[in-house]
Design a protein around this motif. Sequence first.
Motif, PDB file in Angstrom:
ATOM      1  N   GLY A 103     -16.728   5.649 -28.600  1.00 46.68           N
ATOM      2  CA  GLY A 103     -17.110   4.328 -28.478  1.00 46.68           C
ATOM      3  C   GLY A 103     -16.195   3.552 -27.956  1.00 46.68           C
ATOM      4  O   GLY A 103     -16.323   2.046 -27.171  1.00 46.68           O
ATOM      5  N   ASP A 104     -14.460   3.762 -28.431  1.00 49.03           N
ATOM      6  CA  ASP A 104     -13.635   2.835 -28.852  1.00 49.03           C
ATOM      7  C   ASP A 104     -13.160   2.747 -27.199  1.00 49.03           C
ATOM      8  O   ASP A 104     -12.705   3.559 -25.898  1.00 49.03           O
ATOM      9  CB  ASP A 104     -12.521   3.457 -29.607  1.00 49.03           C
ATOM     10  CG  ASP A 104     -12.358   3.413 -30.765  1.00 49.03           C
ATOM     11  OD1 ASP A 104     -13.388   2.871 -31.215  1.00 49.03           O
ATOM     12  OD2 ASP A 104     -11.368   4.322 -31.603  1.00 49.03           O
ATOM     13  N   ARG A 105     -12.187   1.606 -26.860  1.00 51.86           N
ATOM     14  CA  ARG A 105     -12.003   1.608 -25.441  1.00 51.86           C
ATOM     15  C   ARG A 105     -10.532   1.441 -25.992  1.00 51.86           C
ATOM     16  O   ARG A 105      -9.998   1.484 -26.648  1.00 51.86           O
ATOM     17  CB  ARG A 105     -11.958  -0.094 -25.354  1.00 51.86           C
ATOM     18  CG  ARG A 105     -11.180  -0.269 -23.506  1.00 51.86           C
ATOM     19  CD  ARG A 105     -11.255  -1.082 -22.950  1.00 51.86           C
ATOM     20  NE  ARG A 105     -13.335  -1.347 -21.606  1.00 51.86           N
ATOM     21  CZ  ARG A 105     -13.567  -1.537 -21.164  1.00 51.86           C
ATOM     22  NH1 ARG A 105     -12.855  -2.450 -20.847  1.00 51.86           N
ATOM     23  NH2 ARG A 105     -14.807  -1.469 -20.526  1.00 51.86           N
ATOM     24  N   VAL A 106      -9.663   2.556 -24.596  1.00 47.74           N
ATOM     25  CA  VAL A 106      -8.742   3.334 -24.857  1.00 47.74           C
ATOM     26  C   VAL A 106      -8.021   2.828 -22.957  1.00 47.74           C
ATOM     27  O   VAL A 106      -9.068   3.220 -22.282  1.00 47.74           O
ATOM     28  CB  VAL A 106      -8.276   4.427 -24.947  1.00 47.74           C
ATOM     29  CG1 VAL A 106      -7.215   5.655 -24.594  1.00 47.74           C
ATOM     30  CG2 VAL A 106      -8.681   5.115 -26.452  1.00 47.74           C
ATOM     31  N   ILE A 107      -7.174   2.318 -23.692  1.00 44.28           N
ATOM     32  CA  ILE A 107      -6.092   1.664 -22.281  1.00 44.28           C
ATOM     33  C   ILE A 107      -5.085   3.354 -21.897  1.00 44.28           C
ATOM     34  O   ILE A 107      -4.548   3.120 -22.737  1.00 44.28           O
ATOM     35  CB  ILE A 107      -6.066   0.735 -21.211  1.00 44.28           C
ATOM     36  CG1 ILE A 107      -7.048  -0.304 -21.837  1.00 44.28           C
ATOM     37  CG2 ILE A 107      -5.678   0.553 -20.037  1.00 44.28           C
ATOM     38  CD1 ILE A 107      -7.321  -1.415 -21.946  1.00 44.28           C
ATOM     39  N   SER A 108      -5.192   3.330 -20.574  1.00 46.27           N
ATOM     40  CA  SER A 108      -4.061   4.256 -20.373  1.00 46.27           C
ATOM     41  C   SER A 108      -3.267   3.609 -18.409  1.00 46.27           C
ATOM     42  O   SER A 108      -4.405   3.896 -17.950  1.00 46.27           O
ATOM     43  CB  SER A 108      -4.223   5.807 -20.392  1.00 46.27           C
ATOM     44  OG  SER A 108      -3.060   6.896 -20.069  1.00 46.27           O
ATOM     45  N   VAL A 109      -2.045   4.253 -19.033  1.00 46.56           N
ATOM     46  CA  VAL A 109      -1.900   3.874 -17.541  1.00 46.56           C
ATOM     47  C   VAL A 109      -1.933   5.421 -16.697  1.00 46.56           C
ATOM     48  O   VAL A 109      -2.047   6.403 -17.386  1.00 46.56           O
ATOM     49  CB  VAL A 109      -0.203   3.521 -17.543  1.00 46.56           C
ATOM     50  CG1 VAL A 109       0.056   2.252 -18.237  1.00 46.56           C
ATOM     51  CG2 VAL A 109       0.967   4.906 -17.565  1.00 46.56           C
ATOM     52  N   LEU A 110      -1.664   5.026 -15.057  1.00 49.97           N
ATOM     53  CA  LEU A 110      -1.923   6.553 -14.458  1.00 49.97           C
ATOM     54  C   LEU A 110      -1.592   6.058 -13.338  1.00 49.97           C
ATOM     55  O   LEU A 110      -1.439   5.726 -12.436  1.00 49.97           O
ATOM     56  CB  LEU A 110      -3.438   6.734 -14.062  1.00 49.97           C
ATOM     57  CG  LEU A 110      -3.761   8.003 -13.147  1.00 49.97           C
ATOM     58  CD1 LEU A 110      -4.932   8.858 -13.945  1.00 49.97           C
ATOM     59  CD2 LEU A 110      -3.017   8.422 -11.933  1.00 49.97           C
ATOM     60  N   ASN A 152     -13.108  -3.933 -28.529  1.00 48.74           N
ATOM     61  CA  ASN A 152     -12.968  -3.107 -29.327  1.00 48.74           C
ATOM     62  C   ASN A 152     -11.949  -2.172 -28.639  1.00 48.74           C
ATOM     63  O   ASN A 152     -12.002  -1.530 -28.738  1.00 48.74           O
ATOM     64  CB  ASN A 152     -14.650  -2.252 -29.425  1.00 48.74           C
ATOM     65  CG  ASN A 152     -14.844  -1.542 -27.807  1.00 48.74           C
ATOM     66  OD1 ASN A 152     -14.527  -2.474 -27.135  1.00 48.74           O
ATOM     67  ND2 ASN A 152     -15.767  -0.773 -28.193  1.00 48.74           N
ATOM     68  N   THR A 153     -11.256  -2.774 -28.237  1.00 51.02           N
ATOM     69  CA  THR A 153     -10.077  -1.797 -27.950  1.00 51.02           C
ATOM     70  C   THR A 153      -8.666  -1.265 -29.105  1.00 51.02           C
ATOM     71  O   THR A 153      -8.320  -2.568 -29.108  1.00 51.02           O
ATOM     72  CB  THR A 153      -9.268  -2.851 -26.912  1.00 51.02           C
ATOM     73  OG1 THR A 153      -9.708  -2.754 -25.491  1.00 51.02           O
ATOM     74  CG2 THR A 153      -7.637  -2.106 -26.142  1.00 51.02           C
ATOM     75  N   SER A 154      -9.205  -0.239 -29.008  1.00 53.44           N
ATOM     76  CA  SER A 154      -8.222   0.558 -29.866  1.00 53.44           C
ATOM     77  C   SER A 154      -6.873   0.775 -29.680  1.00 53.44           C
ATOM     78  O   SER A 154      -5.831   0.799 -30.621  1.00 53.44           O
ATOM     79  CB  SER A 154      -8.923   1.983 -30.666  1.00 53.44           C
ATOM     80  OG  SER A 154      -9.293   2.549 -29.787  1.00 53.44           O
ATOM     81  N   LEU A 155      -6.623   1.198 -28.682  1.00 49.48           N
ATOM     82  CA  LEU A 155      -5.555   1.628 -28.057  1.00 49.48           C
ATOM     83  C   LEU A 155      -4.469   1.170 -26.846  1.00 49.48           C
ATOM     84  O   LEU A 155      -5.461   1.453 -25.479  1.00 49.48           O
ATOM     85  CB  LEU A 155      -5.005   3.433 -28.389  1.00 49.48           C
ATOM     86  CG  LEU A 155      -3.873   3.453 -27.834  1.00 49.48           C
ATOM     87  CD1 LEU A 155      -2.708   4.136 -29.174  1.00 49.48           C
ATOM     88  CD2 LEU A 155      -4.912   5.608 -28.300  1.00 49.48           C
ATOM     89  N   ILE A 156      -3.715   1.274 -26.215  1.00 49.64           N
ATOM     90  CA  ILE A 156      -3.021   1.374 -25.290  1.00 49.64           C
ATOM     91  C   ILE A 156      -2.060   2.382 -24.926  1.00 49.64           C
ATOM     92  O   ILE A 156      -1.293   1.673 -25.821  1.00 49.64           O
ATOM     93  CB  ILE A 156      -2.724  -0.450 -24.623  1.00 49.64           C
ATOM     94  CG1 ILE A 156      -3.616  -1.561 -24.746  1.00 49.64           C
ATOM     95  CG2 ILE A 156      -2.287  -0.791 -23.438  1.00 49.64           C
ATOM     96  CD1 ILE A 156      -3.582  -3.156 -24.928  1.00 49.64           C
TER      97      ILE A 156
END
Length: 374
Positions: A103-110, A152-156
């Motif tokens: 359920g955490d939001r994780v944002i990753s580049v691509l 709730n973004t835990s990690l970028i």
Amino acid sequence: MKIKAFGVEIWMNEYENNCLYNLAETCVESLTLDELLTMAGKKDTVMADLLPMKMTYGAIEGSDRLRDNVASLYQSQHRDNVLITHGAIGANALVHTTLVSPGDRVISVLPTYQQHYSIPESYGADVQILKLREENNFLPDLEELKALVTDNTSLIAINNPNNPTGSLMDENMLNAIVEIARSCDAYLLSDEVYRGTDQQGDGFTASVADLYEKGISTASMSKSFSLAGLRLGWIVGPKPLLGQVAIHRDYNTISVGLLDDYFAAIALENREAVLARSRKITRENLAVLDDWVAKEPLISYTKPQSATVALLKYNLNMSSREFCVQLLESKGVMFTPGSVMDMEGYVRIGFANNPEVLVAGLAKVSEFLAELQP
């Protein structure tokens, strides 16, 4: 847990040992132990160090000697901010395992290394992709990043220098990303495995571990330091986080090899010589690649600012896998298809291998392209 197949690794495993010209390799041309020990002036004395060495597990978190050397690669880090891991691949996996919950939001580049979106996705995270586009020189659009951030973004997760494009975020852009991460109290993971290979200056750009109280740097001995055979990497970040990571690490690594730790410390103590070699190879080889691209009408690219890789865009009506398989089978040259990095229409080249292999391999690619033209 279900997880997507690791596209790049499957491709490399399938074809890497069956090519004549490996232009898919992403490490700076690997050092031999003879070369490393010559640089360090230890060829005649190394056995005096090794023979008394009892083959125990060694220091679980990495030797003090090695962690001090890793910390010295940063501006404001110390031994207690360093945890030694089984390569950068182990470092990245441990960070995601420690920080990501369902359920955490994780944002990753691509594009980036697939770990940074497939692992959190497998944990049930809400993974959002920040697409790096050619028209932006494969650098992130900060407004798009802001729009993806939630409470709730835990990690970028970013990758700097970037694999597979060779793009490079400067300190100003990194500080802007830090402010976005700080706005939602998220950790910022920067996969910095190619740090030290910038095309300008001393090769080093800023690390997020030095810019942000919740910044995490992962890196290894494989790429810039030309010692992939050591299988040794590290996490640099805040001490409370490393304490949490160490709990997970106890279940899958215990320690790295005692000999790996020893040789990594020698390399880092002689990093000026090691990195001078790496800069020479990457800068001279990129000039060769740049000249080649300029002469090939079917190929274009955004010139890398760092790292050992580039994305080549090809103007042909075929998939990237078809392109790479046909090239390999007809000319013995290995590229990596963009499809395994979710970047169809491109192929990745690694340009930091032996200069003779690069020149000969590119000549074979030119033959291949000429045969495809009407």
